[in-house]
Design a protein around this motif. Structure first.
Motif, PDB file in Angstrom:
ATOM      1  N   UNK A  41       0.969   4.056  -2.865  1.00 62.70           N
ATOM      2  CA  UNK A  41       0.739   5.487  -2.608  1.00 62.70           C
ATOM      3  C   UNK A  41       1.895   6.302  -3.188  1.00 62.70           C
ATOM      4  N   UNK A  81       3.925   5.519  -5.620  1.00 59.00           N
ATOM      5  CA  UNK A  81       3.876   5.518  -7.091  1.00 59.00           C
ATOM      6  C   UNK A  81       2.773   6.457  -7.581  1.00 59.00           C
ATOM      7  N   UNK A  82       1.629   6.432  -6.895  1.00 64.71           N
ATOM      8  CA  UNK A  82       0.523   7.317  -7.302  1.00 64.71           C
ATOM      9  C   UNK A  82       0.883   8.779  -7.080  1.00 64.71           C
ATOM     10  N   UNK A 116      -4.263   0.042  -5.013  1.00 62.75           N
ATOM     11  CA  UNK A 116      -4.031   0.779  -3.764  1.00 62.75           C
ATOM     12  C   UNK A 116      -5.043   1.911  -3.656  1.00 62.75           C
ATOM     13  N   UNK A 117      -5.204   2.629  -4.756  1.00 65.16           N
ATOM     14  CA  UNK A 117      -6.105   3.784  -4.755  1.00 65.16           C
ATOM     15  C   UNK A 117      -7.542   3.348  -4.482  1.00 65.16           C
ATOM     16  N   UNK A 118      -7.889   2.171  -4.991  1.00 66.22           N
ATOM     17  CA  UNK A 118      -9.248   1.672  -4.761  1.00 66.22           C
ATOM     18  C   UNK A 118      -9.389   1.012  -3.391  1.00 66.22           C
ATOM     19  N   UNK A 128       1.011  -1.791  -9.998  1.00 64.09           N
ATOM     20  CA  UNK A 128       0.093  -0.773 -10.526  1.00 64.09           C
ATOM     21  C   UNK A 128      -0.691  -0.203  -9.344  1.00 64.09           C
ATOM     22  N   UNK A 129      -0.616   1.079  -9.123  1.00 64.43           N
ATOM     23  CA  UNK A 129      -1.186   1.629  -7.890  1.00 64.43           C
ATOM     24  C   UNK A 129      -2.707   1.705  -7.846  1.00 64.43           C
ATOM     25  N   UNK A 130      -3.384   1.320  -8.939  1.00 61.19           N
ATOM     26  CA  UNK A 130      -4.840   1.433  -8.932  1.00 61.19           C
ATOM     27  C   UNK A 130      -5.468   0.635  -7.785  1.00 61.19           C
ATOM     28  N   UNK A 150       0.834  -1.198   0.000  1.00 60.65           N
ATOM     29  CA  UNK A 150       0.000   0.000   0.000  1.00 60.65           C
ATOM     30  C   UNK A 150       0.879   1.263   0.000  1.00 60.65           C
TER      31      UNK A 150
END
Lengths: 229, 397
Positions: free
Chosen positions: B297, B299-300, B391-393, B387-389, B293
Motif C-alpha cells: 500500500x 509503495x502504491x 497488494x492492489x489486487x 511489486x504492489x500490484x 500488504x
C-alpha cells in the motif's frame, strides 16, 4: 491529452499457464474526464488501473503522462508520479492498522518530494477531507474502531491529500450504503468539476456508471465496448 | 505535540509486536552485556597490570632465579610470598654499566597466631637511604623517615585489617604504626612497611622465617640513553642467580593467560553474535511477511524504496538501541559489582576510568545495533522491491 495508453499489454504466468490480463489496450484520457470502467471479475480492470497508476509495469506498450512515458522514469520518479500525480483508492481495506484515521490520510504526505510537505498544514487538510467524506468525527479512531464503510471513506480521503491530478478508484463505494455512496459520488463530482481532478473509476454499479462522463467495458483484457461517450 | 513522520510511524510499528520486540531486545541485551562485561574484565586486568608496573617506578626488577612469578604476585596481586637471594647481589648489580640507582626490599611473611596478632601479611623491610619505591609515599604520609620500631601500613592493609595508629607486635617486637600510606596502585598497598634497620633485631628474636644477609628484590633505574633490556641482559649474564624483568615485562604471564581468556571470550561472543543475527533475521523476516500488504500500500501510495528502507531501519535501529543500552547498563553494572570477586582482579590496582567505560559502551552499542541491522538487512532488501500490484489486487493477506 492527459494520459495516453498505446497498445498496452500485461501478462503473467500462473504455473506454466500464461494469463493475459490486459491485451493491447489503447486509450486516451483527457484532463478533467470522469471515466468509469465496468467488467466481470478477472477482466483486467484492476490491472489496467494499476498500469495507469504506475504500479504495474506493462509487458508491452507505452503509458504517456503529459507526453512522457512513465515507465521510462527511474524508480524514484515513478514513485513521485504515484505520490504526487495519482490518488489511488484500493478495492480492499488498505489502512495501516496502527495509524489513526488522520495519520492514515497523512501517510502519502510523508512520501512527497515536491510542493508543500508541511505536516501541520496537511493535518488541517486531512481533517477537512475526513469531514468531507463523512468521517470527521473519527479523526483519531484506529481502523479497528471503524466499520468497513468508514474505513473506505478514510481511504478515499487519503487519495486526495496530495491534490492529485488523477484519481484511480477501484470500486470505491463497494462497502458503502446507498446514501453514503451518493455522498461520495457527489464529492467526486465536485472534485472533478471544481478542482479539475480526472477520475478513472472501476465499478460494478450500473447506477454509478450512468453518472460518469465516459463508460468503458472490459472483458478478457480488452476494452470491448464503449458504452457511452 | 507529536508530528506525524516516518520516525513516529516506526515507533508505532515497534509497539505493535511487544513480545517479539522484547525477545529481540533481550537477546541483544544479553550479547551486549556479555561483550561489555568481558571487555571490561580484560581491560581491567590489562590496565591494572600496566598501572601497577608503571607506578613502581623502576626500569628493572631483579629477583632470585625462579622467583619471577612470586614477585609478580607480590607486586601486582598483593599475594603473601617470600623469596630470598644474597645481599651481595646489590653491589654486583651497581657495578654493571648503565645502572643508575638501585634499591632493595626484603619481604618477610607474618604468620598468624605464631608471631603476631595480625592476619598473614607481607612485611616489607626497605632501605631508607636508597629507596625510591616507598619513600615518596612515606614523605606524603608522615613527612619524615621511619625510626627504628616504627612501621607504616599500606592503604589496603589499613582498610582490610584495620591497622592504624596503634602498636602492633611484629615478629616478637612491638612496632608503633605511624599511619597508612596513600594508595600507590600496586600490590604493595596490602603490605606493612618498616626500615631494614629492624631486620637485625627480628633475626635475633628468631620469630621470622628469615636468614641473615638476604634480600628479596632489587629495583633498579637505568641511566639515560641505556636500553633497559640490554642492561637487564648484562645483569643476567653477570649475576647468574638472578632473574631480571624489565618494566614492560611485569605481568607478562598474567597478560598471556589473559590472551587465552580473551580468545575464548572472543569466540563465545562471535558465536553468540551469529546466533543473534540469525534471530534478528528470523524475527524481521516474519515481520516483513506480515507487513507485505502495508508495504505494498505504501509503495502504491508513492513511497520510494528508500522510504521503506528508512522506515524499517529506524525500527531496527531502535530495537538495537534499546538492547544495546540495556546491555551496556547491565554489563557495566555486572562488571562493577563482580570485578572484585575475581581473584586476579581482587588486588590489582585501579579499574577502568570513565573514558574506558565510554569506549566499551560505544563498542557494545555498535555491536548491538550492528547485529540488528545485519539480521534485518536481507528481509528489508526483499520487501522494498515488492511489486504492489499483488497488494492492489488483494492477493496478499
Amino acid at each position: 491529452m492527459h494520459i495516453v495508453l498505446k497498445e498496452v499489454a500485461r501478462s503473467y504466468f500462473v504455473g506454466k499457464e500464461k494469463i493475459e490480463a490486459v491485451r493491447n489496450v489503447s486509450l486516451e484520457i483527457k484532463r478533467r474526464e470522469f471515466i468509469s470502467i465496468v467488467g466481470h471479475s478477472g477482466s483486467g480492470k484492476t490491472t489496467l488501473l494499476s498500469i495507469i497508476g504506475g504500479v504495474a509495469r506493462p509487458t508491452s506498450g507505452t503509458v504517456l503522462f503529459e507526453d512522457n512515458d512513465i515507465y521510462f522514469f527511474d524508480k524514484d520518479r515513478l514513485s513521485e508520479y504515484r505520490c504526487e500525480r495519482i490518488g489511488f483508492i484500493f478495492q480492499f481495506a488498505s489502512l495501516l492498522p496502527n495509524l489513526t484515521a488522520k495519520e492514515n490520510v497523512l501517510l502519502p504526505v510523508l512520501f512527497k518530494t515536491h510542493g508543500n510537505r508541511d505536516i501541520a498544514d496537511s493535518e488541517k487538510k486531512a481533517i477537512e477531507l475526513l469531514h468531507r467524506t463523512g468521517v470527521g468525527d473519527k479523526v483519531n479512531a484506529y481502523p479497528s474502531q471503524l466499520s468497513g464503510g468508514q474505513q473506505r471513506r478514510v481511504a478515499i480521503a487519503r487519495a486526495f491529500i496530495n491534490d492529485p491530478e488523477i484519481i484511480l478508484a477501484d470500486e470505491p463505494t463497494g462497502d458503502l450504503d446507498e446514501e453514503t455512496e451518493m455522498e461520495i459520488m457527489l464529492f467526486f463530482r465536485r472534485m472533478n468539476e471544481e478542482a479539475g481532478t480526472t477520475f478513472v473509476m472501476v465499478t460494478h454499479n450500473s447506477e454509478l456508471v450512468r453518472t460518469t462522463g465516459r463508460q468503458l467495458k472490459m472483458s478478457n483484457g480488452l476494452i470491448s465496448t464503449v458504452l457511452h461517450e | 505535540m507529536n508530528r506525524f513522520n516516518l520516525f513516529t510511524l516506526a515507533i508505532k510499528n515497534i509497539q505493535r509486536k511487544k513480545f517479539r520486540t522484547g525477545i529481540l531486545v533481550f537477546s541483544i541485551t544479553l550479547i551486549v552485556s556479555v561483550l561489555v562485561f568481558g571487555v571490561s574484565f580484560i581491560l581491567n586486568v590489562n590496565s591494572g597490570v600496566r598501572r601497577a608496573s608503571d607506578r613502581l617506578g623502576a626500569d628493572l626488577i631483579v629477583v632470585p632465579v625462579g622467583a619471577r612469578g612470586y614477585a609478580e604476585e607480590v607486586l601486582l596481586e598483593s599475594k603473601v610470598k617470600s623469596f630470598y637471594m644474597n645481599k651481595n647481589v646489590i653491589e654486583r648489580i651497581k657495578r654493571i654499566e648503565g645502572i643508575d640507582t638501585v634499591t632493595f626490599h626484603t619481604y618477610i611473611t607474618t604468620i598468624q597466631g605464631v608471631c603476631c596478632d595480625i592476619p598473614e601479611a607481607t612485611v616489607v623491610a626497605f632501605n631508607q637511604g636508597s629507596d625510591f619505591i616507598v619513600q615518596p609515599w612515606l614523605e606524603k604520609a608522615i613527612g619524615r623517615k621511619l625510626e627504628k620500631n616504627e612501621a607504616i601500613v599500606g592503604h589496603e592493609s589499613f582498610l582490610n585489617i584495620g591497622m592504624g595508629l596503634m602498636d602492633a607486635m611484629l615478629f616478637g617486637t612491638r612496632f608503633r604504626i605511624m599511619g597508612a600510606l596513600e594508595k600507590t596502585g600496586t600490590g604493595l598497598d596490602n603490605a606493612i612497611f618498616m626500615s631494614d634497620e629492624n631486620i637485625e633485631e627480628i633475626l635475633q628474636k628468631g620469630k621470622a622465617p628469615l636468614k641473615p644477609d638476604v634480600i628479596s628484590i632489587i629495583f633498579a633505574k637505568v641511566q639515560k640513553g641505556y636500553d633497559p633490556y640490554n642492561v637487564g641482559r648484562s645483569i643476567e649474564g653477570e649475576v647468574i642467580e638472578a632473574d631480571v624483568m624489565a618494566r614492560s615485562d611485569i605481568g607478562k604471564d598474567i597478560i598471556s593467560v589473559l590472551g587465552d581468556i580473551n580468545m575464548i571470550f572472543s569466540i563465545t561472543v562471535f558465536m553468540a553474535s551469529i546466533l543473534s543475527v540469525l534471530l534478528a533475521w528470523a524475527i524481521f523476516s516474519a515481520t516483513v511477511n506480515e507487513r507485505l500488504r502495508e508495504v505494498g500500500v505504501m509503495l502504491a501510495l508513492g513511497a520510494k524504496e528508500s522510504h521503506v528502507s528508512k522506515l524499517f531501519f529506524i525500527e531496527v535501529f531502535f530495537i538495537g538501541l534499546m538492547g544495546s543500552v540495556c546491555g551496556v547498563v547491565f554489563g557495566t553494572t555486572l562488571s562493577v559489582l563482580l570485578m572484585k570477586s575475581f581473584t586476579i582482579l581482587k588486588n590489582l590496582p585501579g579499574g577502568l576510568n570513565a573514558v574506558d567505560r565510554a569506549a566499551i559502551g560505544v563498542a557494545g552499542f555498535v555491536t548491538g545495533t550492528g547485529i540488528c541491522i545485519l539480521g534485518a538487512f536481507s528481509p528489508i532488501q526483499r520487501i522494498k522491491k515488492l511489486e504492489p500490484l499483488a497488494v492492489i489486487k488483494g492477493e496478499l493477506a
